[in-house]
Design an enzyme around this catalytic site. Sequence first.
Site, PDB file in Angstrom:
ATOM      1  N   TYR A  39       0.464  -0.872   0.067  1.00 30.13           N
ATOM      2  CA  TYR A  39      -0.212  -0.233   0.060  1.00 30.13           C
ATOM      3  C   TYR A  39       1.084   1.578   0.468  1.00 30.13           C
ATOM      4  O   TYR A  39       0.767   2.170  -0.120  1.00 30.13           O
ATOM      5  CB  TYR A  39      -0.775  -0.164   1.248  1.00 30.13           C
ATOM      6  CG  TYR A  39      -1.560  -0.665   1.528  1.00 30.13           C
ATOM      7  CD1 TYR A  39      -2.449  -2.084  -0.051  1.00 30.13           C
ATOM      8  CD2 TYR A  39      -2.589  -0.961   2.001  1.00 30.13           C
ATOM      9  CE1 TYR A  39      -3.412  -2.904   0.481  1.00 30.13           C
ATOM     10  CE2 TYR A  39      -3.876  -2.095   3.049  1.00 30.13           C
ATOM     11  CZ  TYR A  39      -3.742  -2.927   1.968  1.00 30.13           C
ATOM     12  OH  TYR A  39      -4.913  -4.494   1.358  1.00 30.13           O
ATOM     13  N   HIS A  97       0.165 -11.574   2.330  1.00 31.05           N
ATOM     14  CA  HIS A  97      -1.193 -10.873   1.270  1.00 31.05           C
ATOM     15  C   HIS A  97      -1.440 -11.967   0.146  1.00 31.05           C
ATOM     16  O   HIS A  97      -2.624 -11.468  -0.475  1.00 31.05           O
ATOM     17  CB  HIS A  97      -0.186  -9.600   0.795  1.00 31.05           C
ATOM     18  CG  HIS A  97      -0.577  -8.783   0.944  1.00 31.05           C
ATOM     19  ND1 HIS A  97      -1.042  -7.138   0.337  1.00 31.05           N
ATOM     20  CD2 HIS A  97      -2.067  -8.485   0.671  1.00 31.05           C
ATOM     21  CE1 HIS A  97      -2.045  -6.757   0.049  1.00 31.05           C
ATOM     22  NE2 HIS A  97      -2.473  -7.465   0.418  1.00 31.05           N
TER      23      HIS A  97
END
Length: 267
Positions: A39, A97
Amino acid sequence: MSIPAFGLGTFRLQNDVVIHSVKTALDVGYRVIDTAQIYENEAAIGQAIAESDIARNDLFITTKIWVENLSKDDLITSLKESLEKLRTDYIDLTLIHWPSPGAAISVAESMQALMEAKQQGLTRQIGVSNFTIDLMQQAINAVGAVNIATNQIELHPFLQNRQVVDFANTHAIPITSYMTLAYGEALKNEVIQAIAMKHQITAAQAVLAWAMQLGYAVIPSSTKRDNLVSNLDAIKVTLDEDDMMQIASLDRNHRLVSPEGLAPDWD
């Protein structure tokens, strides 16, 4: 240890936008923040937390290891970099992730590296994200189901992921729902709007309450104070059996997140 039922998502929020979102969320009562290495907002979130007056032990911070850092040689190093950016000595929950593309790095290698990070005190809990049944089984084989704090998956009224949920439930692995509002699509649905009107709540509250009543943790994001407050109030909402059945009927395997080169063979 357990996963908090409600938190703040920060996907696609960066720089001043994410700082404002996190500071506002903390101000109105949020204590759970979900981020990820990819991110590129961990440092901004670390700044927002540092500038708040919230004690670290009152917060629950989740981050996720990016696919380039899944090897045993890279995972812990990258996690230490995340700690520095977030200005903390430990992460509450660290997830894989996405599974390694093409299984270049085995699930076992990554999970065992996460366990080592946990043993070193870098993270208090570990888990996975975007894992299918087969990948969850590989993770269980590597470290045991008891050490997998959650599988964070796309889950909303139009993609209820029941096979993955059932497998996770069988092994007592909690589910965290991301994209719970389906990029806002769920808020426009007539069934959900009718349920919201019936209870005099927002459509977002109806969906978030539905997910939490099914036992899922949720991490909606927003940059607006009113929405942050309203979403958090979903904790107080209780839907009835008919409401739950109506939302259950909306499932149509409508997946919104399946990036080429990352997505596994979905169940």
